[in-house]
Structures are given as C-alpha cells and as structure tokens.
Write a protein that holds these residues in place. Structure first.
Motif, mmCIF file in Angstrom:
data_model
loop_
_atom_site.group_PDB
_atom_site.id
_atom_site.type_symbol
_atom_site.label_atom_id
_atom_site.label_comp_id
_atom_site.label_asym_id
_atom_site.label_seq_id
_atom_site.Cartn_x
_atom_site.Cartn_y
_atom_site.Cartn_z
ATOM 1 N N PRO A 1 0.911 -1.155 -0.004
ATOM 2 C CA PRO A 1 -0.045 -0.088 0.006
ATOM 3 C C PRO A 1 0.755 1.212 0.007
ATOM 4 O O PRO A 1 1.895 1.175 0.641
ATOM 5 N N GLU A 2 0.422 2.260 -0.768
ATOM 6 C CA GLU A 2 1.071 3.556 -0.882
ATOM 7 C C GLU A 2 1.034 4.032 0.289
ATOM 8 O O GLU A 2 -0.319 4.186 0.871
ATOM 9 N N PRO A 3 1.791 4.663 0.690
ATOM 10 C CA PRO A 3 1.645 5.687 2.281
ATOM 11 C C PRO A 3 0.767 6.855 1.842
ATOM 12 O O PRO A 3 0.746 7.574 0.719
ATOM 13 N N THR A 4 -0.325 6.792 2.713
ATOM 14 C CA THR A 4 -1.238 8.004 2.581
ATOM 15 C C THR A 4 -0.854 9.035 3.399
ATOM 16 O O THR A 4 -0.411 8.821 4.560
ATOM 17 N N GLN A 5 -1.033 10.172 2.691
ATOM 18 C CA GLN A 5 -0.984 11.403 3.324
ATOM 19 C C GLN A 5 -2.043 11.803 3.966
ATOM 20 O O GLN A 5 -3.200 11.783 3.526
ATOM 21 N N GLU A 6 -2.117 12.325 5.063
ATOM 22 C CA GLU A 6 -3.318 12.795 5.753
ATOM 23 C C GLU A 6 -3.738 13.967 5.067
ATOM 24 O O GLU A 6 -2.827 14.994 4.950
ATOM 25 N N ALA A 7 -4.654 14.044 4.804
ATOM 26 C CA ALA A 7 -5.374 15.260 4.071
ATOM 27 C C ALA A 7 -5.237 16.347 5.028
ATOM 28 O O ALA A 7 -5.725 16.417 6.256
ATOM 29 N N ALA A 8 -4.931 17.439 4.545
ATOM 30 C CA ALA A 8 -4.742 18.801 5.194
ATOM 31 C C ALA A 8 -5.946 19.150 5.589
ATOM 32 O O ALA A 8 -6.948 19.331 4.764
ATOM 33 N N PRO A 9 -6.275 19.713 6.863
ATOM 34 C CA PRO A 9 -7.898 20.039 7.180
ATOM 35 C C PRO A 9 -8.122 21.387 6.306
ATOM 36 O O PRO A 9 -7.146 22.254 5.819
ATOM 37 N N GLN A 10 -9.525 21.166 5.742
ATOM 38 C CA GLN A 10 -9.839 22.427 5.030
ATOM 39 C C GLN A 10 -9.872 23.672 5.810
ATOM 40 O O GLN A 10 -10.266 23.567 6.833
ATOM 41 N N THR A 11 -9.612 24.765 5.227
ATOM 42 C CA THR A 11 -9.485 25.932 5.877
ATOM 43 C C THR A 11 -10.189 26.883 5.239
ATOM 44 O O THR A 11 -10.875 26.785 4.218
ATOM 45 N N ALA A 12 -10.641 28.057 5.930
ATOM 46 C CA ALA A 12 -11.468 29.153 5.476
ATOM 47 C C ALA A 12 -10.963 30.367 5.992
ATOM 48 O O ALA A 12 -10.400 30.771 7.339
ATOM 49 N N GLN A 13 -11.338 31.637 5.389
ATOM 50 C CA GLN A 13 -10.903 32.726 5.883
ATOM 51 C C GLN A 13 -12.139 33.595 6.767
ATOM 52 O O GLN A 13 -13.252 33.504 6.417
#
Length: 199
Positions: free
Chosen positions: A111-123
C-alpha cells in the motif's frame, strides 16, 4: 440182394441218393435248393426267420432312436436357455485427468503511504461593529459548513446574559479575524446589545 456200400463221408439215403454233407463249424448253412423235399419253394426255415426278425427289430430300434433324438426337447432346452440368458454386464470405468495450470502468483502490492489530508481551511472576516447574524452568514460564505456552530458568542457587558437573538447583539471583538483557520476551529465573539457601549 446186397445193400449198396456207401463211401466214407458220403452216407447214402435209402433211395440210393447220396446224403447231403454235414455243415462244417464256422460256415453258414448253404441254402436249400428250391423244390427240396418237404419245403415249398420261396419259404425260409426257422433259423432264417429268426435272423431276419432280429435284424428287423434292430433296424426299427435304430429308427426310433434317430426320431427320438431329433425330437428330444433335452437338446432344445440348452439352446433356449442360451437364448434367454442375459448378456453379461460390462462396467467400463473412465478416469479423466484434468491438468489445471494456475497463473503465477501476483506479488501483493504494498500500500502506498497515505498522506493525511490537510484540514480544510477558510478565511474569517472582521465583522466588528456588525450584528452577530451577519458574522454567521459571512462565515458560511467563506467555507464554514455551519457559521453558527463555528462561533461562540458571549456577553462582554459584565451582566452575564445569554445571547439568543443575534440580530440584537453587536460585535465588540472576535478572535480570530482576517485570518485563515481550519473550519473545525471555533471563533470567539464578544457582544453587547445594540445601544450599549463596548467595554
């Protein structure tokens, strides 16, 4: 008158005719000439009748045996039995060999190493001096799923009142403002009622 003397081995009969010779052992009797005295012509004596009778009985017995053998059911029975006898049952066993070639094993793909998705941000916009309901709408427009849940309103007048109707409350301060933050973070908002001064 002197009686005639007969030669040895040839006795004479009273009328002077020579007597017939005695039959020798092992030879058949010679047939009597026809017209022999005391026997009509064409007739058989007792010995000849006995031989003929025995021969006829033997011939008749042989004929009866041949007919009985031809019509005997004992010989027909084996033929019928042979016809009625069922044919032997032959069992044939066929063994099939099937060769199955399995495909080569496929190496398990790591399995390919999964990168944790960056948390969605907002202004977060600066809504100081505006009503609380306008801040909620601005946050929703910036990318927050629920602007009301993203905020935490509290009364800063010192009276400790519960903030219910946001249109009646003025924003004195907010933290953060004019900043990009994860949409899971909370925004702290200090308010007072309209007509009141911010501390």
């Amino acid at each position: 008158m002197t009686a005639p003397i007969s030669a040895p081995g040839h006795p004479q009969q009273p009328d002077g005719a020579p007597a017939p010779e005695a039959p020798q052992a092992g030879y058949p009797l010679p047939p009597l000439p026809e017209g022999a005295p005391g026997k009509p012509a064409g007739q058989f004596d007792a010995k000849q009748k006995t031989v003929l009778g025995c021969g006829g009985m033997v011939a008749a017995f042989l004929i009866v045996l041949v007919i009985a053998a031809a019509m005997s059911p004992s010989e027909a029975k084996p033929a019928k039995a042979a016809e009625a006898k069922p044919a032997p049952t032959v069992t044939v066993t066929v063994t099939a060999t099937v060769t199955v070639t399995a495909p080569p094993p496929v190496a398990a793909k790591a399995p390919e190493p999964t990168q944790e998705a960056a948390p969605q941000t907002a202004q977060v916009p600066d809504m100081t001096g505006k009503s609380g309901d306008l801040l909620v709408e601005a946050l929703k427009t910036s990318g927050f799923a629920d602007g009301y849940k993203a905020t935490s309103f509290h009364d800063v007048s010192g009276q400790g009142r519960t903030v219910l109707l946001l249109t009646n409350w003025k924003i004195c301060d907010q933290d953060p403002k004019n900043k990009t933050i994860p949409i899971t973070d909370k925004i702290s908002v200090g308010v007072v009622k309209f007509g009141e001064s911010c501390p």
